[in-house]
Design a protein around this motif. Structure first.
Motif, PDB file in Angstrom:
ATOM      1  N   ALA A  24       0.843  -1.157  -0.027  1.00 47.59           N
ATOM      2  CA  ALA A  24       0.122  -0.109   0.014  1.00 47.59           C
ATOM      3  C   ALA A  24       0.806   1.097  -0.149  1.00 47.59           C
ATOM      4  CB  ALA A  24      -0.966  -0.007   1.318  1.00 47.59           C
ATOM      5  N   ALA A  25       0.592   2.206  -0.958  1.00 46.15           N
ATOM      6  CA  ALA A  25       1.405   3.500  -1.157  1.00 46.15           C
ATOM      7  C   ALA A  25       0.561   4.430  -0.414  1.00 46.15           C
ATOM      8  CB  ALA A  25       1.575   3.821  -2.313  1.00 46.15           C
ATOM      9  N   VAL A  26       0.928   5.239   0.788  1.00 37.40           N
ATOM     10  CA  VAL A  26      -0.067   5.990   1.485  1.00 37.40           C
ATOM     11  C   VAL A  26       0.407   7.440   1.563  1.00 37.40           C
ATOM     12  CG1 VAL A  26      -0.914   6.524   3.665  1.00 37.40           C
ATOM     13  CG2 VAL A  26      -0.452   4.239   2.919  1.00 37.40           C
ATOM     14  N   SER A  27      -0.353   8.317   0.717  1.00 37.68           N
ATOM     15  CA  SER A  27       0.084   9.818   0.576  1.00 37.68           C
ATOM     16  C   SER A  27      -1.179  10.625   1.050  1.00 37.68           C
ATOM     17  CB  SER A  27       0.575  10.099  -0.695  1.00 37.68           C
ATOM     18  OG  SER A  27      -0.178   9.942  -1.496  1.00 37.68           O
ATOM     19  N   THR A  28      -1.836  10.058   2.038  1.00 40.87           N
ATOM     20  CA  THR A  28      -3.103  10.827   2.543  1.00 40.87           C
ATOM     21  C   THR A  28      -2.481  12.048   3.276  1.00 40.87           C
ATOM     22  OG1 THR A  28      -3.209   9.642   4.534  1.00 40.87           O
ATOM     23  CG2 THR A  28      -4.441   8.673   2.478  1.00 40.87           C
ATOM     24  N   PRO A  29      -3.412  13.059   3.829  1.00 46.73           N
ATOM     25  CA  PRO A  29      -2.989  13.830   5.130  1.00 46.73           C
ATOM     26  C   PRO A  29      -2.427  13.271   6.074  1.00 46.73           C
ATOM     27  CG  PRO A  29      -5.051  14.315   3.846  1.00 46.73           C
ATOM     28  CD  PRO A  29      -4.750  13.084   3.435  1.00 46.73           C
ATOM     29  N   GLY A  30      -1.428  13.617   6.906  1.00 44.19           N
ATOM     30  CA  GLY A  30      -0.869  12.987   8.056  1.00 44.19           C
ATOM     31  C   GLY A  30      -1.785  12.570   9.269  1.00 44.19           C
ATOM     32  N   THR A  31      -3.020  13.306   9.441  1.00 41.35           N
ATOM     33  CA  THR A  31      -3.943  13.102  10.178  1.00 41.35           C
ATOM     34  C   THR A  31      -4.418  11.607  10.072  1.00 41.35           C
ATOM     35  OG1 THR A  31      -4.464  15.461  10.304  1.00 41.35           O
ATOM     36  CG2 THR A  31      -5.739  13.943  11.510  1.00 41.35           C
ATOM     37  N   CYS A  78       4.779   4.631   3.156  1.00 40.97           N
ATOM     38  CA  CYS A  78       3.992   6.051   3.629  1.00 40.97           C
ATOM     39  C   CYS A  78       4.666   7.126   3.383  1.00 40.97           C
ATOM     40  CB  CYS A  78       4.113   5.666   5.031  1.00 40.97           C
ATOM     41  SG  CYS A  78       2.959   7.087   6.018  1.00 40.97           S
ATOM     42  N   PHE A  79       4.358   7.938   2.392  1.00 41.36           N
ATOM     43  CA  PHE A  79       4.812   9.341   2.040  1.00 41.36           C
ATOM     44  C   PHE A  79       4.298  10.310   2.874  1.00 41.36           C
ATOM     45  CE2 PHE A  79       4.502  12.888  -0.871  1.00 41.36           C
ATOM     46  CZ  PHE A  79       5.948  13.002  -1.257  1.00 41.36           C
ATOM     47  N   SER A  80       3.162  10.016   3.446  1.00 40.95           N
ATOM     48  CA  SER A  80       2.677  11.097   4.426  1.00 40.95           C
ATOM     49  C   SER A  80       3.698  11.529   5.385  1.00 40.95           C
ATOM     50  CB  SER A  80       1.331  10.640   4.969  1.00 40.95           C
ATOM     51  OG  SER A  80       0.518  10.183   4.173  1.00 40.95           O
ATOM     52  N   ASP A  81       3.605  12.613   5.782  1.00 37.77           N
ATOM     53  CA  ASP A  81       4.469  12.934   6.943  1.00 37.77           C
ATOM     54  C   ASP A  81       3.400  13.736   8.036  1.00 37.77           C
ATOM     55  OD1 ASP A  81       3.480  15.397   5.906  1.00 37.77           O
ATOM     56  OD2 ASP A  81       5.889  16.292   5.393  1.00 37.77           O
ATOM     57  N   ASN A  82       4.016  14.600   8.988  1.00 39.34           N
ATOM     58  CA  ASN A  82       3.123  14.814  10.209  1.00 39.34           C
ATOM     59  C   ASN A  82       2.434  13.771  10.992  1.00 39.34           C
ATOM     60  OD1 ASN A  82       3.498  17.639   9.863  1.00 39.34           O
ATOM     61  ND2 ASN A  82       2.045  17.499   7.983  1.00 39.34           N
ATOM     62  N   VAL A  83       3.141  12.782  11.195  1.00 36.35           N
ATOM     63  CA  VAL A  83       2.723  11.649  11.953  1.00 36.35           C
ATOM     64  C   VAL A  83       3.459  11.439  13.067  1.00 36.35           C
ATOM     65  CG1 VAL A  83       2.710   9.046  12.006  1.00 36.35           C
ATOM     66  CG2 VAL A  83       2.087  10.126   9.731  1.00 36.35           C
ATOM     67  N   SER A  84       2.997  11.521  14.048  1.00 38.91           N
ATOM     68  CA  SER A  84       3.574  11.413  15.420  1.00 38.91           C
ATOM     69  C   SER A  84       4.520  10.313  15.767  1.00 38.91           C
ATOM     70  CB  SER A  84       2.651  11.437  16.641  1.00 38.91           C
ATOM     71  OG  SER A  84       1.925  10.126  16.909  1.00 38.91           O
ATOM     72  N   VAL A  85       5.361  10.792  16.491  1.00 35.88           N
ATOM     73  CA  VAL A  85       6.665   9.448  16.963  1.00 35.88           C
ATOM     74  C   VAL A  85       5.825   8.210  17.335  1.00 35.88           C
ATOM     75  CG1 VAL A  85       8.676   8.812  18.036  1.00 35.88           C
ATOM     76  CG2 VAL A  85       8.524  11.197  16.894  1.00 35.88           C
ATOM     77  N   ALA A  86       4.999   8.773  18.298  1.00 37.37           N
ATOM     78  CA  ALA A  86       4.135   7.536  19.295  1.00 37.37           C
ATOM     79  C   ALA A  86       3.483   6.685  18.006  1.00 37.37           C
ATOM     80  CB  ALA A  86       3.266   8.260  19.961  1.00 37.37           C
ATOM     81  N   ASP A  87       2.829   7.223  16.968  1.00 36.83           N
ATOM     82  CA  ASP A  87       2.076   6.418  16.148  1.00 36.83           C
ATOM     83  C   ASP A  87       3.322   5.551  15.312  1.00 36.83           C
ATOM     84  OD1 ASP A  87      -0.445   6.729  16.438  1.00 36.83           O
ATOM     85  OD2 ASP A  87      -0.471   8.658  15.338  1.00 36.83           O
ATOM     86  N   ALA A 135      -3.060   9.250   8.002  1.00 36.19           N
ATOM     87  CA  ALA A 135      -2.007   8.264   7.473  1.00 36.19           C
ATOM     88  C   ALA A 135      -2.033   7.137   8.757  1.00 36.19           C
ATOM     89  CB  ALA A 135      -0.872   8.873   7.349  1.00 36.19           C
ATOM     90  N   PRO A 136      -2.019   7.313   9.905  1.00 46.70           N
ATOM     91  CA  PRO A 136      -1.823   6.298  10.859  1.00 46.70           C
ATOM     92  C   PRO A 136      -3.031   5.287  10.749  1.00 46.70           C
ATOM     93  CG  PRO A 136      -1.330   8.244  11.976  1.00 46.70           C
ATOM     94  CD  PRO A 136      -2.015   8.690  10.732  1.00 46.70           C
ATOM     95  N   ILE A 182      15.064   0.356  -0.001  1.00 46.41           N
ATOM     96  CA  ILE A 182      14.244   0.313   1.108  1.00 46.41           C
ATOM     97  C   ILE A 182      14.209   1.727   1.832  1.00 46.41           C
ATOM     98  CG2 ILE A 182      12.993  -0.964   2.930  1.00 46.41           C
ATOM     99  CD1 ILE A 182      14.361  -3.337   1.751  1.00 46.41           C
ATOM    100  N   GLY A 183      13.206   2.526   1.855  1.00 42.58           N
ATOM    101  CA  GLY A 183      13.273   3.593   2.581  1.00 42.58           C
ATOM    102  C   GLY A 183      12.522   3.355   3.801  1.00 42.58           C
ATOM    103  N   VAL A 184      13.062   3.928   4.895  1.00 40.66           N
ATOM    104  CA  VAL A 184      12.774   3.450   6.201  1.00 40.66           C
ATOM    105  C   VAL A 184      12.017   4.697   6.873  1.00 40.66           C
ATOM    106  CG1 VAL A 184      14.459   1.386   6.495  1.00 40.66           C
ATOM    107  CG2 VAL A 184      15.003   3.892   7.214  1.00 40.66           C
ATOM    108  N   GLY A 185      12.012   6.078   6.283  1.00 42.02           N
ATOM    109  CA  GLY A 185      11.619   7.230   7.044  1.00 42.02           C
ATOM    110  C   GLY A 185      12.909   7.938   7.744  1.00 42.02           C
ATOM    111  N   GLY A 186      12.850   9.103   7.878  1.00 40.46           N
ATOM    112  CA  GLY A 186      13.950   9.863   8.497  1.00 40.46           C
ATOM    113  C   GLY A 186      14.278   9.485   9.942  1.00 40.46           C
ATOM    114  N   ARG A 187      13.212   8.821  10.593  1.00 47.02           N
ATOM    115  CA  ARG A 187      13.518   8.903  12.065  1.00 47.02           C
ATOM    116  C   ARG A 187      13.797   7.359  12.419  1.00 47.02           C
ATOM    117  NH1 ARG A 187       8.196  12.297  13.472  1.00 47.02           N
ATOM    118  NH2 ARG A 187       7.095  10.410  13.202  1.00 47.02           N
ATOM    119  N   ASP A 188      13.730   6.729  11.377  1.00 51.03           N
ATOM    120  CA  ASP A 188      13.973   5.088  11.751  1.00 51.03           C
ATOM    121  C   ASP A 188      15.201   4.900  12.850  1.00 51.03           C
ATOM    122  OD1 ASP A 188      12.584   2.696  11.389  1.00 51.03           O
ATOM    123  OD2 ASP A 188      14.322   1.979  10.643  1.00 51.03           O
ATOM    124  N   LEU A 189      16.196   5.854  12.574  1.00 44.68           N
ATOM    125  CA  LEU A 189      17.412   5.401  13.252  1.00 44.68           C
ATOM    126  C   LEU A 189      17.476   6.271  14.375  1.00 44.68           C
ATOM    127  CD1 LEU A 189      20.069   4.458  10.568  1.00 44.68           C
ATOM    128  CD2 LEU A 189      18.400   2.959  11.776  1.00 44.68           C
TER     129      LEU A 189
END
Lengths: 497, 458
Positions: A122-129, A147-156, A131-132, A225-232
């Motif tokens: 699934a490729a997800v680029s919905t508004p961040g609200t 998941c291309f969407s951003d504005n997702v909390s770290v907790a999510d 996306a989770p 394989i992209g992992v997202g900027g916060r993965d590490l």
């Protein structure tokens, strides 16, 4: 009742229509000018009583329950008769339907899977609200997620990445820009040749730069394989990176593993390097800003360094030019070096190289939220950066401008032209003030990309941009220029001619 | 590396799959779920588990397994729990205080009080209702349902449907015009109610005993084949009922009168099929973890929803009037907010969900049979699976969509379509039209919160 004074009635003997049909007929006839009210009923005792109640049944009207009655109250007789004509025509309306069914597009993940149950990603680029929500739905249905969407909390992010890891699924992102899975590009990715090098990337343009440099060297990639900027980061702890490693290590097409990330949390990096050191095949960790080192894992602090190490692992070397010989360092008319980047990791790499050389510079990542606010990313809409480039031409303190140009899938159709126009305008503005603006850059892309790297380079060269084979080479050139003793206008022009 | 190859479900921007072979992409026309309530959307995703799917499967299986038999017609006080003693009247919809009731409901309750002999006139009845000396409760709390005001009083005859030891009840349909269920209670209304109590009920009961129980599922299925949708159009079902029971009615004293009444009331079977639908949907009440709707109901002020996994809890929201087609002389300004327990038919999968079966009333949804088909198909998007008994020709003999799933309603943003009669907002005027309403989104947003609360405490 009202001031209306004409009541006209037509009786259609032994004609049957369903009551709902008749109510619809009455509703449409009632819209005509001068019409107060229309009743259309089968003449059953109950219906006649309703008409009488509404003052729409003439005294002594003869009708049996099998007869159809249309009764119109209007302002005058003409209007009443016209409405009766309309209603009567409606009784014998012709079929206007085409018989075609309108297919409803699937709207939800479940409906998409009902259309095609063989989907795997699934490729997800919905508004961040949301996306989770969509990511959770996809993971619960056994799909890998880009998941291309951003504005997702770290907790999510942590919650969902744990959920993905439990299911042995990849959750690439949130805020993941780039992937190539088994040759299929997602998001911003370049048409690079297939090959034995797998990349796990916490940085999108970083992965693009390394894969394009490898491509130019004749080396191909098996996976990105992209992992997202916060993965590490400390919080996320490399959850997706570890799943990605499991997958690429089991991938028969992968011989070399390259990890690409902006600076990682030391604890996470240490744990990861410990794992990477024992995977039994060459591993390059391209961790921006780290000291280069060679051990069980080859560590490189720049993208170019990482690409070179990966190429060398398969017996190849990086290209040294972008097709024209590199010029000697220019003498700058002002000391200031400004970088206006669309690729965030390319900007980071520039800072690393400038920092290592102790050259002060002003490097902006125009893809950063604080510049995009409400506008598309400058890789999609190049005009955002063009404004900054033009403005730089009027700054007396700026002698050299560093730029990047990222092409490939997802990027603008022709990003070079707006940049070239802006460079021309900036250089002309500097010229008018008796200065010369040196513009230096590189194009991240391949010949096979939809935009084509050669054409894009030609457009930039024509505008006077000095192009290099890599972002790192362009930055090194900027360092060399900035390290020259400041010269007169005449000296500088001589050198450039 | 990706088992099964990379085939992409794209949720959002088309440029993300710019470089993917179009044959390997399914592009969604995605919209924000849960009617824009992000928290409800998150709960929806968290409840979308295997456990829920299994519970929903059990719930729908239980609903579909019920085969309601119409066995008798008895005075309510003999059969309906709680009506044997005291002064209790039942009404449609979720619970509501007398002070907040709409005109037609209050009128119907006043009429019922007079009919029972508890009050000499409407004024006295109203005082007794307001003081609580006459208690009120929803039909749904007493295994019963009623259309419009839905008032059931102890001495009224009710239909008794049963299966496997469980029972459900509904009042007898009085016909159109000035009737109690629209809040009328003048002498004409009370006289008809007395006749129904003294003649109609006993004659039908005797006829039923003579002819044996009637399988309502089969009868409704047959009516769907004949152009009923089972809520706003009941002429086929009523005809089948009269035909089935006719010989046994004819031999009773006053049999001709009763047959004449049935001949003049197209909607007689509505109440019977409502009781049958109630018996079926009640089979799913309390099935833990299930997100399937077990009741939708209106009291003229609020819409109420019940869900299997939350048992007898109501989720309510304000309700407006139905837009639709009006009888000569009336318009939406005259309409009462939506009213009645009859949406129990849609809860089971007929009514609005069976529009495709009823070409005659397609004007409610756009005018052509294609539009009716589209309405029924859209209800597939929010239901668990077709009702095996209610197969209809225009769906290639697939069953009507059945088992509304709260999670699917939130995910798709598609609301259940309910066919309904429209009552005049003043007591006693009666039905003034018919049309379509959709359930309010808020009840589904509340329901998912209720379901999530229930889940987290287990």
């Amino acid at each position: 009742m009202s001031s209306a004074d004409a009541l006209s009635v037509r009786v259609f003997p032994r004609l049957y229509r369903d009551s709902v049909t008749l109510m619809a007929l009455a509703a449409s006839a009632q819209k005509a000018d001068g019409v107060v009210r229309v009743g259309a009923v089968m003449a059953t005792p109950a219906n006649l009583a309703i008409l009488a109640e509404a003052g729409m049944l003439p005294e002594g009207l003869a009708a049996s329950p099998d007869d159809l009655i249309i009764s119109v109250r209007a302002t005058d007789e003409t209007a009443a008769d016209a409405a009766l004509d309309v209603a009567e025509a409606g009784l014998s309306a012709q079929d206007a339907g085409t018989g075609e069914r309108v297919e409803v597009l699937p709207q939800t993940l479940a409906e998409g899977l009902a259309v095609d149950a063989t989907c795997t990603v699934a490729a997800v680029s919905t508004p961040g609200t949301y996306a989770p929500v969509v990511v959770e739905q996809a993971l619960r249905r056994g799909l890998h997620v880009f998941c291309f969407s951003d504005n997702v909390s770290v907790a999510d992010e942590v919650r969902l990445k744990r959920m993905a890891a439990e299911r042995n699924l990849l959750l690439m992102g949130p805020d993941c820009g780039t992937a190539i899975l088994d040759g299929t590009p997602l998001g911003f990715a370049n048409a690079v040749r297939p090959g034995p090098i797998a990349m796990i990337a916490a940085s999108g343009t970083g992965a693009q730069e390394v894969s394009c440099l490898l491509d130019a060297a004749g080396a191909g990639v098996s996976q990105i394989i992209g992992v997202g900027g916060r993965d590490l980061s400390e919080d996320v702890g490399g959850l997706t990176t570890n799943v990605a490693l499991d997958l690429v290590l089991a991938d028969p097409g992968t011989e070399v593993v390259v990890l690409v990330s902006k600076p990682a949390s030391p604890a996470v990096a240490d744990a990861l390097l410990a794992r990477l050191g024992s995977v039994g095949r060459p591993v390059v960790a391209c961790l921006l800003g780290l000291e280069d080192s060679d051990g069980a894992v080859t560590v490189r602090g720049t993208l170019e360094g990482g690409a070179a190490a990966a190429a060398s692992a398969v017996g190849l070397e990086l290209a040294t030019t972008s097709g024209t010989p590199e010029p000697p360092p220019a003498t700058l008319s002002a000391r200031g070096v400004v970088g206006l980047y669309t690729g965030g990791t390319l900007a980071s790499e520039a800072k690393v190289i400038l920092g290592r050389a102790d050259v002060a510079a002003e490097i902006l990542d125009l893809g950063d939220d604080k510049y995009t606010a409400g506008r598309p990313h400058p890789m999609i809409d190049p005009s955002a950066r063009a404004e900054h480039v033009e403005a730089a031409g009027s700054r007396a303190d700026v002698g050299l401008l560093l730029v990047d140009l990222v092409i490939g899938h997802g990027a603008a159709a022709d990003p070079a032209t707006p940049l070239a126009d802006a460079v021309r305008a900036a250089r002309a503005a500097a010229e008018r003030d008796g200065r010369t603006l040196v513009v230096v850059g590189s194009v991240c892309g391949t010949a096979a990309d939809p935009q084509g790297i050669d054409g894009q380079r030609a457009i930039l060269r024509e505008a006077g941009v000095l192009l290099f084979a890599s972002n790192a080479a362009a930055v090194r050139y900027a360092v060399a220029c900035a390290s020259q003793p400041p010269g007169s206008q005449a000296d500088r022009q001589e050198e450039l001619s | 590396m990706i088992a099964g190859g990379v085939r992409v479900l794209n949720v959002g921007l088309p440029l993300i799959v710019d470089g993917v072979d179009p044959d390997a992409v399914v592009q969604l026309d995605w919209r924000p779920p849960a009617f824009g309530d992000a928290d409800a959307a998150r709960l929806m995703a968290s409840l979308d588990t295997e456990r829920t799917a299994e519970a929903n499967d059990r719930a729908v299986t239980a609903m579909h397994a019920v085969r309601p038999q119409l066995t008798s017609i008895r005075p309510a006080r003999e059969v309906v729990p709680g009506l044997a003693e005291g002064r209790l009247l039942l009404h449609a919809g979720p619970p509501i205080e007398v002070e907040r009731m709409c005109g037609p409901m209050l009128g119907a309750l006043m009429g019922a009080a007079v009919f029972e002999g508890w009050a000499a006139d409407g004024d006295q009845a109203r005082a007794l209702l307001e003081s609580g000396e006459i208690a009120v409760a929803p039909c749904h709390h007493h295994q019963a349902v009623g259309p419009m005001a839905g008032v059931v009083a102890p001495s009224m005859p009710v239909v008794v449907v049963e299966d496997g030891g469980r029972q459900a009840f509904a009042s007898l349909n009085e016909g159109l015009g000035k009737v109690l269920r629209f809040g009328a209670y003048d002498d004409e209304v009370i006289t008809r109610l007395r006749w129904m109590r003294e003649v109609l009920g006993p004659v039908l009961d005797a006829a039923l005993r003579r002819s044996g129980p009637i399988d309502i599922t089969s009868l409704v299925a047959q009516a769907l084949m004949m152009g009923d949708e089972g809520h706003n159009r009941n002429v086929a079902a009523t005809s089948l009922f009269a035909r089935r029971l006719g010989p046994a009615i004819a031999v009773e004293e006053s049999g001709t009168e009763v047959l004449g009444f049935l001949a003049g009331n197209d909607h007689f079977m509505l109440n019977v099929s409502m009781a049958a639908a109630k018996l079926a949907t009640d089979a799913a009440v309390g099935i833990a973890d299930s997100t399937v709707v077990t009741a939708m109901s209106r009291n003229g002020v609020e819409f109420g929803l019940r869900v299997a996994g939350t048992g007898e809890q109501w989720f309510t929201a304000p309700v407006g009037p139905a837009d639709g087609l009006f009888f000569p002389g009336y318009s939406i300004e005259d309409a009462n907010p939506d009213l009645g327990d009859s949406a129990i038919t849609e809860t089971l999968g007929v009514g609005g969900f069976a529009m495709a079966a009823s070409p005659a009333i397609t004007q409610f949804v756009g005018g052509t049979p294609d539009d009716a088909l589209a309405t029924t198909r859209s209800m597939r998007r929010i239901t668990v699976r077709p009702h095996p008994a209610y197969s209809i020709p225009s769906l290639n003999f697939t069953g009507t969509p059945s088992g509304i799933d709260v999670l699917k309603v939130l995910d798709t943003g598609v609301l259940p379509v309910i066919n309904t009669g429209i009552a005049h907002r003043l007591a006693g005027i009666g039905q003034i039209g018919a049309g379509i309403v959709t359930a309010p989104p808020e009840v589904f947003q509340q329901a998912v919160r209720g379901l999530a609360d229930r889940r987290s405490t287990v």
